[in-house]
Design an enzyme around this catalytic site. Structure first.
Site, PDB file in Angstrom:
ATOM      1  N   GLU A 119       0.686  -1.366   0.038  1.00 32.21           N
ATOM      2  CA  GLU A 119       0.505   0.042   0.070  1.00 32.21           C
ATOM      3  C   GLU A 119       0.260   0.836  -0.181  1.00 32.21           C
ATOM      4  O   GLU A 119       1.949   0.780   0.802  1.00 32.21           O
ATOM      5  CB  GLU A 119      -1.073  -0.202   1.487  1.00 32.21           C
ATOM      6  CG  GLU A 119      -1.924  -0.452   0.878  1.00 32.21           C
ATOM      7  CD  GLU A 119      -3.330  -0.268   2.467  1.00 32.21           C
ATOM      8  OE1 GLU A 119      -2.671   0.683   2.957  1.00 32.21           O
ATOM      9  OE2 GLU A 119      -3.782  -1.316   3.190  1.00 32.21           O
TER      10      GLU A 119
ATOM     11  N   ASP B 130      -5.990   9.316   9.893  1.00 26.76           N
ATOM     12  CA  ASP B 130      -4.210   8.760  10.200  1.00 26.76           C
ATOM     13  C   ASP B 130      -3.812   9.375  11.524  1.00 26.76           C
ATOM     14  O   ASP B 130      -4.226  10.462  11.949  1.00 26.76           O
ATOM     15  CB  ASP B 130      -3.001   9.138   9.157  1.00 26.76           C
ATOM     16  CG  ASP B 130      -3.742   8.233   7.718  1.00 26.76           C
ATOM     17  OD1 ASP B 130      -3.962   7.113   7.808  1.00 26.76           O
ATOM     18  OD2 ASP B 130      -4.168   9.022   6.772  1.00 26.76           O
TER      19      ASP B 130
ATOM     20  N   TYR C  40     -11.178  -4.345   3.363  1.00 29.11           N
ATOM     21  CA  TYR C  40      -9.964  -3.787   4.335  1.00 29.11           C
ATOM     22  C   TYR C  40     -10.961  -3.906   5.413  1.00 29.11           C
ATOM     23  O   TYR C  40     -11.871  -2.931   6.011  1.00 29.11           O
ATOM     24  CB  TYR C  40      -9.754  -2.021   4.213  1.00 29.11           C
ATOM     25  CG  TYR C  40      -8.145  -1.985   4.747  1.00 29.11           C
ATOM     26  CD1 TYR C  40      -7.920  -1.935   6.251  1.00 29.11           C
ATOM     27  CD2 TYR C  40      -6.784  -1.625   4.673  1.00 29.11           C
ATOM     28  CE1 TYR C  40      -7.063  -1.822   6.816  1.00 29.11           C
ATOM     29  CE2 TYR C  40      -5.769  -1.056   4.603  1.00 29.11           C
ATOM     30  CZ  TYR C  40      -6.087  -1.286   5.841  1.00 29.11           C
ATOM     31  OH  TYR C  40      -4.960  -0.773   7.442  1.00 29.11           O
TER      32      TYR C  40
END
Lengths: 410, 263
Positions: free
Chosen positions: B49, B60, B175
Site C-alpha cells: 500500500e 490517520d 480492508y
C-alpha cells in the site's frame, strides 16, 4: 421567537436543499471514514425526527427565549444611515445573545439532538474560541462533559476564551498537528470522534462538515432570517432589498439568507475575509480565491494548491480564518443567487472603529467585515433601499487584536 | 485477473496469509522512498500500500500524519507518486500496488486522468478513506473502466445492513479496520475482530485483510489466524521517520513475514 412551521415551498424553490444524500447541487455530501458513517446516518435520523417534533421545537424556543434572549432586536442604524446618505440600514443584533454571538443558536439545537441520541459527552472544534465558548456554555447548562479541540496557535492568541471555556467546565485540548489552527482542530475532533463513536457527539460550529450538519446548523441559525423577516415587516411593512453578512464557514450568513432564498427581490450579500487581499496568498476567501474540493466531510470550495493540498487561511478575524466554506454557500455562489464579495483586514479594522463611534456598538471583527462592505455600497443606493446587516458578534474578544494592530499597549 | 486476485490465489495454495505493508510515497524523500519500496517484495511483502500524501489526513494517527508532512516538505505530489509506482513496476510485475489516501488530491489531479495514469503506472487498487459507498458514483465507474479495484473499508461499527452497502462495488479485498480509531493508535482486540470477520466472510468471497493497530510480529501472527492478511503501516512509517534506511525496513518486514509464515 419565529421558529414556526415553514410555509410550503413553491415548485421551483431553492429552499428545499439538500437532497436525501445531503447534496446541494454538486456540493455537500458525506465524505467521511467508514467508521463514522453509521454514526452520521444516526445523527441524520435523529435530527430529521426532531425537526418534525413540535416538542423538540418547544424546548428549543423556550431556551432561546429565556436563556439566549431571543428574539434579538432589529435596530434602525440612524447615525450610519445619515452618515452614508443612501440605503436605510438596519442591524440584526445577534451580538446581544447570551455568549455574545450567534453561535449559541446552533449549540442549543445540537445539544438537544445529542441528548435525543443518548450521547453523554460533547466534542467541538474552535478557532477564535467563540464556538468553543458557546459549546462549553450549553454543556454546562446540560451538565455534559465537553472537550474542545483548538489549534495550539489559537490557544496562544485567544487566551481569554480559553479561560472562559475552562471556567465553564470544558477541557481544552491544544492541537499541534498540521498547522495548529482551526482546520487542524477540526481534523483532530474528527479523529477523536472516530475513536469514541459509542458515547460522543461532535457539535460542529458552522454550516460545514458532512450531511446533515450543514442543513441542521442552517435550520437552527434560520431563526435569524425568520426574525428579520417578521421584524422588518413590523417596522417597514415589507421585505428587505438586501441582506449582508460576513462569511467564514458561513453559519450566520446562511441563517440570515435561507428564509429569503425564494424572494428573488432580496439581494443576498456574503462578505468573505480578504486578509491582505485575495490576489495575495494571505486571505480566507474560499469562494473568491479557492477551488472545488473535498475536506472535512463535504465537497465545497477550499483554499488549496494545484496538487490538492489545503493551504493556510489568513484573516485578522480568527472566526473567519477557515480555508473552506459551507456547501450551500458554494451552491448559491454557482447559482449566482447570492453575491460573495471580500474585504481586507485593513477595511475591516477601519469599519470596526467606525461602527464603535457611529453607533456606540463595538462589533466583533467578523461582522466588521460585513460593515466594511455596507460602508462601501450603502451610500450609492437609493434612500428607499432597505438593507439589513447581521451584527453577529460583539467585539469584547477582539480588543486585544485591535489594540495591537493600532499600536496600543493594553 | 488482476494482480490482487493472483496473489491471493497463490497465497491460498501455499497456505499463507498476506503481508500488506504501507509506506507513504516520497517519505522521507523521493529517492529514499523509491529504494525502500523496491526492497519490500524481497523482504516478504505480498502487497504494498502506498499512501498519497495529504495535508489533512483525518483518519490517520500521528505517525502517518507526520510521514505525509515529511513527504510534502520534500516536494511530493501526485505525479511523483505515480512515477514511483511506474519505476517500481518496470522491475516488478507481480506485487500488487494499492494507493491509499484521500479524495482531494485525486480530484485536484482530475478523476479521469488519475484513473488512467494510475492504471498505466501499474496500480492495482485504490483505498480512498473519505469516499464512502454513498459518494462513490463520481469515481468508481472510472476506476472500473481502467481495471482498478475500489477497496472498501469495513469497521467495527459496520453492522449487517450497512455491510451490504459497503460490499456493493467492493473489489480486490476488504480492508477490515480492526479498531475504532485512527491508524497506529490503539491495539486491536483479536477475539472481537475475529468474530466480526467470521460474520463478514459469510456474506462475501473477497479476502479480508485486517489493518490499523497491528504493529509487531506477535500482533501479525495473532491476527493472521482470523484474517486472510494483515496490514502494517504506522510501525514501518515510524521507523522511516526515525531515519531507518531500506535495509532496516527490510529487516522489520522480514520479521513480520516470518511471523506470518510460522503462524
Amino acid at each position: 421567537m419565529t421558529q414556526k412551521p415553514e410555509t410550503p415551498h413553491p415548485a421551483n424553490s431553492i429552499r428545499t436543499g439538500p437532497d436525501e444524500n445531503g447534496h446541494f447541487g454538486p456540493y455537500g455530501g458525506r465524505y467521511v471514514a467508514e467508521t463514522l458513517m453509521p454514526l452520521i446516518l444516526e445523527v441524520e435520523k435523529t435530527w430529521h425526527a426532531a425537526k418534525e417534533d413540535p416538542a423538540f421545537w418547544d424546548e428549543f424556543k423556550d431556551l432561546a427565549t429565556h436563556y439566549v434572549g431571543r428574539p434579538s432586536p432589529l435596530y434602525y442604524a440612524k447615525a450610519t444611515t445619515e452618515h452614508l446618505g443612501g440605503a436605510k440600514i438596519y442591524f440584526k443584533r445577534d451580538e446581544l445573545n447570551h455568549t455574545g454571538a450567534h453561535k449559541i443558536n446552533h449549540c442549543l439545537g445540537q445539544i438537544l439532538v445529542a441528548k435525543r441520541m443518548g450521547k453523554t459527552r460533547i466534542i467541538a472544534e474552535t478557532g477564535a474560541g467563540q464556538h468553543g465558548v458557546a459549546t462549553a456554555t450549553v454543556c454546562a447548562l446540560f451538565d455534559m462533559p465537553c472537550t474542545v479541540f483548538m489549534g495550539a496557535e489559537d490557544v496562544k492568541r485567544q487566551a481569554p476564551n480559553v479561560f472562559r471555556m475552562k471556567l465553564l467546565g470544558a477541557e481544552v485540548v491544544p492541537v499541534t498537528s498540521g498547522s495548529s489552527t482551526l482546520k487542524d482542530a477540526m481534523n483532530e475532533a474528527l479523529r477523536h470522534w472516530v475513536a469514541n463513536v459509542h458515547d460522543t457527539y461532535y457539535l460542529i460550529g458552522t454550516v460545514a462538515g458532512p450531511h446533515p450538519y450543514p442543513e441542521m446548523v442552517r435550520d437552527f441559525q434560520s431563526v435569524i432570517g425568520n426574525e428579520v423577516r417578521e421584524q422588518l415587516q413590523d417596522a417597514e411593512g415589507r421585505l428587505p432589498d438586501s441582506v449582508v453578512a460576513c462569511i467564514g464557514g458561513g453559519s450566520n450568513a446562511m441563517g440570515l439568507f435561507h428564509p429569503f432564498l425564494d424572494d428573488t427581490s432580496v439581494r443576498l450579500i456574503g462578505v468573505e475575509a480578504g486578509g491582505l487581499g485575495v490576489d495575495t496568498e494571505k486571505h480566507a476567501a474560499s469562494l473568491n480565491g479557492g477551488t472545488q474540493g473535498v475536506l472535512h466531510g463535504m465537497k465545497s470550495y477550499f483554499l488549496q494548491d494545484e496538487d490538492g493540498q489545503i493551504t493556510e487561511a489568513h484573516s485578522i478575524s480568527a472566526g473567519l480564518d477557515y480555508p473552506g466554506i459551507g456547501p450551500e454557500h458554494a451552491w448559491l455562489h454557482d447559482l449566482k443567487r447570492a453575491e460573495y464579495v471580500s474585504v481586507t483586514d485593513d477595511e475591516a479594522l477601519d469599519a470596526f472603529q467606525q461602527l464603535s463611534k457611529l453607533e456606540g456598538i463595538i462589533p466583533a471583527l467578523e461582522p466588521s467585515h460585513a460593515f466594511a462592505h455596507v460602508l462601501k455600497i450603502a451610500g450609492d443606493l437609493p434612500k428607499d433601499h432597505l438593507m439589513v446587516m447581521n451584527l453577529c458578534g460583539r467585539g469584547d474578544k477582539d480588543i486585544f487584536t485591535v489594540a495591537e494592530k493600532l499600536g496600543v499597549t493594553l | 485477473m488482476n494482480r490482487i486476485e493472483t496473489i491471493f490465489e497463490k497465497l491460498k495454495s501455499e497456505g499463507r496469509k498476506a503481508l500488506v505493508t504501507f509506506i507513504t510515497a516520497g517519505d522521507p524523500d523521493a529517492a529514499k522512498s523509491a529504494s525502500i519500496l523496491a526492497a519490500l517484495p524481497g523482504s516478504g511483502a505480498d502487497i504494498i500500500e502506498i499512501g498519497m500524501p495529504f495535508t489533512d489526513p483525518m483518519a490517520d494517527g500521528p505517525a502517518i500524519q507526520a510521514a505525509g508532512l515529511r513527504a510534502l516538505e520534500a516536494g511530493a505530489n501526485m505525479k511523483q507518486t505515480l512515477k514511483m509506482v511506474q519505476d517500481f513496476r518496470s522491475k516488478n510485475t507481480d506485487t500488487p500496488i494499492v494507493l491509499m489516501g484521500y479524495m482531494n488530491p485525486v480530484l485536484a489531479y482530475g478523476p479521469d486522468a488519475f484513473m488512467k495514469d494510475a492504471a498505466a503506472a501499474g496500480v492495482d487498487g485504490l483505498i480512498l478513506v473519505d469516499l464512502p459507498p454513498e459518494e462513490a458514483d463520481e469515481l468508481a465507474p472510472l476506476a472500473q473502466q481502467n481495471g482498478l479495484h475500489i477497496i472498501r473499508l469495513v469497521t467495527p461499527t459496520t453492522d449487517e445492513a450497512r455491510l451490504q452497502t459497503v460490499l456493493n462495488g467492493a473489489g480486490g479485498f476488504l480492508y477490515y479496520v480492526s479498531i475504532t480509531g485512527v491508524t497506529g493508535t490503539k491495539s486491536a482486540n483479536v477475539d472481537e475482530v475475529g468474530a466480526h470477520i467470521k460474520e463478514i466472510k459469510k456474506t462475501t468471497n473477497l479476502p479480508v485483510v485486517a489493518g490499523f493497530g497491528i504493529k509487531t510480529p506477535e500482533d501479525a501472527s495473532a491476527m493472521s489466524a482470523i484474517a486472510d492478511g494483515i496490514v502494517v503501516g504506522s510501525a514501518i512509517v515510524e521507523q522511516i521517520g526515525e531515519g531507518a534506511d531500506d535495509k532496516a525496513i527490510s529487516t522489520q518486514v522480514q520479521a513480520l513475514h516470518d511471523a506470518l509464515k510460522a503462524a
